[in-house]
Design a protein around this motif. Structure first.
Motif, PDB file in Angstrom:
ATOM      1  N   UNK A  57       1.127  -1.238   0.067  1.00  0.00           N
ATOM      2  CA  UNK A  57      -0.023   0.041  -0.047  1.00  0.00           C
ATOM      3  C   UNK A  57       0.882   0.893   0.251  1.00  0.00           C
ATOM      4  N   UNK A  84       6.383  -0.537   7.404  1.00  0.00           N
ATOM      5  CA  UNK A  84       6.459   0.556   6.942  1.00  0.00           C
ATOM      6  C   UNK A  84       7.848   0.793   6.314  1.00  0.00           C
ATOM      7  N   UNK A 110       1.779  -5.913   4.104  1.00  0.00           N
ATOM      8  CA  UNK A 110       1.234  -6.720   4.973  1.00  0.00           C
ATOM      9  C   UNK A 110       1.902  -8.200   4.441  1.00  0.00           C
ATOM     10  N   UNK A 123      -2.518 -10.657  11.434  1.00  0.00           N
ATOM     11  CA  UNK A 123      -3.091  -9.845  12.160  1.00  0.00           C
ATOM     12  C   UNK A 123      -3.245  -8.626  11.272  1.00  0.00           C
ATOM     13  N   UNK A 124      -2.677  -8.593   9.945  1.00  0.00           N
ATOM     14  CA  UNK A 124      -2.800  -7.516   8.962  1.00  0.00           C
ATOM     15  C   UNK A 124      -2.163  -6.390   9.176  1.00  0.00           C
ATOM     16  N   UNK A 125      -1.101  -6.601  10.083  1.00  0.00           N
ATOM     17  CA  UNK A 125      -0.357  -4.978  10.554  1.00  0.00           C
ATOM     18  C   UNK A 125       0.720  -5.131   9.411  1.00  0.00           C
ATOM     19  N   UNK A 126       1.060  -3.529   9.137  1.00  0.00           N
ATOM     20  CA  UNK A 126       1.665  -3.202   8.155  1.00  0.00           C
ATOM     21  C   UNK A 126       2.961  -2.937   8.717  1.00  0.00           C
TER      22      UNK A 126
END
Lengths: 119, 114
Positions: free
Chosen positions: B34, B104, B93, B99-102
């Protein structure tokens, strides 16, 4: 509300004091995340909630940090005995329910952050 | 451990130029990537989301590409405008996380001069 809401937007506190930061996610979003962004740094994951439970707390930097979520909605991040290195922007984000894997394909929505300064 | 890197850290261009921001990641086992925009003193706004099975996504003057095998993504901004000035962040991800944490990158700060 239409977006993720965080309060306070700005907080200045004295070293050693406790602070609470609040996050209201988008209605219906089951996943909630806290991230921290220090000056000149990228975003650092702190904790993830699915509903009221927190299956991933791996990013909390020390036991002075804790978070809870109630009613599958509002979350509070608490920092005890604040230190100067805690100064940062604390960002909350939420995401709608995924299908097979929570949040696997869904866009995540961020609040505008709580700017914490510890003096 | 996944590491996300963005190059350059800062970029200044004259208005009207086309430009490319780069993002690389070390572990190709991702669900998606993303791109976000962050204005000074503000939160993050999602620009484009590319699923791991996709090669690119377009929105207006923005085009994001993904080459998962080489661990790279680019964000192409056409005909840049002063209003495009902001910090651009990419995030991935992991498939290893449920958990879907990103995760960065540190961002590219873009300045478009009138």
């Amino acid at each position: 509300g239409a977006g993720v809401s965080q309060s306070p937007s700005n907080k200045v506190t004295e070293k050693g004091k406790d602070v609470e930061l609040r996050c209201d996610p988008i209605s219906g979003h089951t996943a909630l995340y806290w991230y921290r962004q220090s000056l000149g740094q990228g975003l650092e994951f702190l904790i993830y909630f699915q509903g009221n439970s927190a299956p991933d707390k791996s990013g909390l930097p020390s036991d002075r940090f804790s978070a809870e979520r109630t009613g599958g909605s509002v979350s509070t991040l608490t920092i005890q005995r604040t230190q100067q290195e805690d100064s940062a922007v604390y960002l909350c984000a939420s995401s709608p329910p995924g299908q097979k894997n929570v949040g696997s394909g869904n866009t995540i929505y961020f609040g505008e952050g709580s700017w914490l300064t510890v003096v | 451990k996944q590491e996300v890197t963005q190059i350059p850290a800062a970029l200044s261009v004259p208005e009207g130029e086309n430009l490319v921001l780069n993002c690389s990641f070390t572990d190709s086992a991702i669900y998606n990537l993303q791109w976000f925009r962050q204005d000074p003193g503000k939160g993050l706004t999602s620009l484009l989301l590319i699923q791991s099975s996709q090669r690119e996504q377009t929105s207006g003057r923005l085009n994001a590409s993904l080459d998962k095998s080489s661990g790279r993504s680019t964000l192409y901004i056409a005909a840049s405008q002063p209003g495009d000035s902001a910090t651009y962040l990419c995030a991935v991800r992991q498939r290893s996380s449920n958990t879907g944490k990103l995760i960065f990158g540190q961002g590219t700060t873009l300045q478009v001069k009138p």
